[in-house]
Design an enzyme around this catalytic site. Structure first.
Site, PDB file in Angstrom:
ATOM      1  N   SER A 126       8.456  -3.795   2.349  1.00  0.00           N
ATOM      2  CA  SER A 126       8.475  -5.105   1.676  1.00  0.00           C
ATOM      3  C   SER A 126       9.103  -6.153   2.582  1.00  0.00           C
ATOM      4  O   SER A 126       8.827  -7.344   2.460  1.00  0.00           O
ATOM      5  CB  SER A 126       9.268  -5.014   0.369  1.00  0.00           C
ATOM      6  OG  SER A 126       8.675  -4.042  -0.470  1.00  0.00           O
ATOM      7  N   ARG A 127       9.964  -5.716   3.507  1.00  0.00           N
ATOM      8  CA  ARG A 127      10.639  -6.678   4.389  1.00  0.00           C
ATOM      9  C   ARG A 127       9.740  -7.147   5.536  1.00  0.00           C
ATOM     10  O   ARG A 127      10.099  -8.092   6.237  1.00  0.00           O
ATOM     11  CB  ARG A 127      11.936  -6.073   4.930  1.00  0.00           C
ATOM     12  CG  ARG A 127      13.005  -5.933   3.844  1.00  0.00           C
ATOM     13  CD  ARG A 127      14.365  -5.541   4.396  1.00  0.00           C
ATOM     14  NE  ARG A 127      15.410  -5.701   3.408  1.00  0.00           N
ATOM     15  CZ  ARG A 127      15.917  -4.712   2.648  1.00  0.00           C
ATOM     16  NH1 ARG A 127      15.455  -3.486   2.779  1.00  0.00           N
ATOM     17  NH2 ARG A 127      16.877  -4.957   1.764  1.00  0.00           N
ATOM     18  N   GLU A 155       0.823  -1.218   0.000  1.00  0.00           N
ATOM     19  CA  GLU A 155       0.000   0.000   0.000  1.00  0.00           C
ATOM     20  C   GLU A 155       0.860   1.273   0.000  1.00  0.00           C
ATOM     21  O   GLU A 155       0.443   2.310  -0.497  1.00  0.00           O
ATOM     22  CB  GLU A 155      -0.938  -0.070   1.211  1.00  0.00           C
ATOM     23  CG  GLU A 155      -2.156   0.807   1.185  1.00  0.00           C
ATOM     24  CD  GLU A 155      -2.933   0.848  -0.136  1.00  0.00           C
ATOM     25  OE1 GLU A 155      -3.374   1.952  -0.499  1.00  0.00           O
ATOM     26  OE2 GLU A 155      -3.090  -0.195  -0.807  1.00  0.00           O
ATOM     27  N   GLY A 156       2.070   1.191   0.567  1.00  0.00           N
ATOM     28  CA  GLY A 156       2.973   2.346   0.536  1.00  0.00           C
ATOM     29  C   GLY A 156       3.351   2.709  -0.896  1.00  0.00           C
ATOM     30  O   GLY A 156       3.360   3.882  -1.276  1.00  0.00           O
ATOM     31  N   HIS A 157       3.653   1.678  -1.698  1.00  0.00           N
ATOM     32  CA  HIS A 157       3.959   1.933  -3.115  1.00  0.00           C
ATOM     33  C   HIS A 157       2.708   2.440  -3.840  1.00  0.00           C
ATOM     34  O   HIS A 157       2.791   3.323  -4.698  1.00  0.00           O
ATOM     35  CB  HIS A 157       4.436   0.647  -3.796  1.00  0.00           C
ATOM     36  CG  HIS A 157       5.704   0.077  -3.228  1.00  0.00           C
ATOM     37  ND1 HIS A 157       5.743  -1.118  -2.563  1.00  0.00           N
ATOM     38  CD2 HIS A 157       6.965   0.561  -3.227  1.00  0.00           C
ATOM     39  CE1 HIS A 157       6.997  -1.367  -2.185  1.00  0.00           C
ATOM     40  NE2 HIS A 157       7.755  -0.364  -2.566  1.00  0.00           N
ATOM     41  N   VAL A 196       3.181   5.141   4.855  1.00  0.00           N
ATOM     42  CA  VAL A 196       1.889   4.479   5.094  1.00  0.00           C
ATOM     43  C   VAL A 196       2.112   3.430   6.180  1.00  0.00           C
ATOM     44  O   VAL A 196       3.109   2.697   6.152  1.00  0.00           O
ATOM     45  CB  VAL A 196       1.353   3.822   3.806  1.00  0.00           C
ATOM     46  CG1 VAL A 196       0.028   3.110   4.069  1.00  0.00           C
ATOM     47  CG2 VAL A 196       1.183   4.866   2.712  1.00  0.00           C
TER      48      VAL A 196
END
Ligand code: PAF
Length: 270
Positions: free
Chosen positions: A184-185, A32-34, A174
Site C-alpha cells: 500500500s505504501r 492485488e496482494g490483498h 505478489v
C-alpha cells in the site's frame, strides 16, 4: 456483502456466518496482494470476512499514520468483486473505546529484531490489534501475506503461545512484472523513487542465487545510492539464526526517499 461498522453489526453478521470462517486482516488501500489473500480465503472457507482498519497502535510518532491511504469505497468494491461476505470497517473509537489500551500483547525478544528494532512498539501494536480482531471475528483460518514475513512469524507465534484455535496461512508475495513487491505504501513513491525501489527485489534475487548472499545483497544496494539500506539479513525460515546450508530467508528493509519498504525471499543455500 455485509458491511459492519460497529461491534454489534459485526456480532450479528458473524452469528449468521455459515461453515468455516476465514479472515483477511488489512489496513485498507487494497491491491492485488490483498486480492490474492481474499482469493485464497474464498477457495478454502465458506464465509470470508475482511477487516479494514488503520491501526494507530502500530505507528510510532512521526510515522505515516495520518497520511496512510484511506480508500474505503474502492476497497469495498474490490472486496465485493472478490466474494467477501462480511467487511468490518471500524473506527479507532470502535476498536479502542477506552482509548489506547494499557494492556498489550508482548511480542517477546523476537519483537525487538529487524522491523521491531527499527520501529519500536510496532509488533506490540500489530499483535494487540490482531488479537482483538481474532476475538471479534472468531475465524477458523486467517490469511496473511509473506511480504510481511516477520509479522507472519510473530502472528504464528502468538497463535501458538496463546493456544488460539486458528489456522494461520501465509500467502506468497505478489509482485509487479518488474519485481517490486506490492505494498500500500508504493503509492507514496514518485516515478524516480519507484524505479530506485526495484533495488530491493533485485538485491534479494541476486543474493538468493549467490554463495555469499548477504554480501551480494548489500553490494547491490550500493548501486542505488538514493536508497538507504536499513537491513539485509539471512535467517532460517523461522527467523532463527542464519543456516550454513539448506533453506533460509533473506529479508531487507530500506528507505526510498521518505518511504520505508520491506521485502524478503526464500533461499536454498548450497
Ligand atoms: O499487515 C497489515 O496490514 C497490518 O499489520 C495488520 C495485520 C492488518 C494489523 O493491523
Amino acid at each position: 456483502m455485509i458491511v459492519a461498522e460497529t461491534r454489534e453489526q459485526l456480532a450479528v453478521a458473524r452469528a449468521g456466518a455459515r461453515g468455516a470462517v476465514a479472515v483477511v486482516m488489512t489496513m485498507g488501500a487494497l491491491h492485488e496482494g490483498h486480492a490474492e489473500l481474499l482469493r485464497a480465503a474464498r477457495a478454502e472457507a465458506d464465509t470470508v470476512l475482511l477487516t479494514i482498519f488503520v491501526n494507530p497502535l502500530q505507528f510510532a510518532p512521526g510515522e505515516d499514520f495520518e497520511r496512510y491511504p484511506r480508500t474505503v469505497e474502492a476497497d469495498l468494491a474490490i472486496a465485493e468483486r472478490a466474494g467477501v461476505d462480511i467487511a468490518f470497517t471500524p473506527t479507532p473509537e470502535i476498536m479502542y473505546p477506552q482509548g489506547e489500551p494499557a494492556v498489550r500483547v508482548d511480542p517477546g525478544p523476537a519483537g525487538n529484531e529487524l522491523e521491531g528494532a527499527s520501529r519500536p512498539g510496532f509488533f506490540h501494536g500489530v499483535l494487540t490489534v490482531v488479537n482483538k480482531l481474532f476475538q471479534l471475528t472468531r475465524p477458523d483460518v486467517a490469511y496473511f501475506g509473506e511480504k510481511d514475513y516477520q509479522q507472519l512469524g510473530m502472528i504464528r507465534a502468538m497463535v501458538r503461545d496463546f493456544d488460539l484455535p486458528i489456522v494461520v496461512r501465509g500467502v506468497p508475495t505478489v509482485r509487479e512484472p518488474d519485481g517490486l513487491a506490492l505494498s500500500s505504501r508504493n503509492r507514496y513513491l514518485a516515478p524516480a523513487e519507484r524505479q530506485a525501489a526495484l533495488v530491493l527485489s533485485r538485491a534479494l534475487t541476486k543474493a538468493a542465487r549467490s554463495e555469499d548472499p548477504v554480501a551480494v545483497g548489500i553490494a547491490e544496494f550500493a548501486t542505488e545510492p538514493e536508497v538507504k539500506l536499513d537491513y539485509f539479513v539471512l535467517t532460517d525460515p523461522m527467523l532463527g539464526p542464519a543456516p550454513a546450508h539448506g533453506a533460509g530467508r533473506l529479508l531487507t528493509a530500506a528507505w526510498v526517499g521518505g518511504t520505508r519498504l520491506i521485502d524478503n525471499i526464500a533461499v536454498d543455500l548450497p
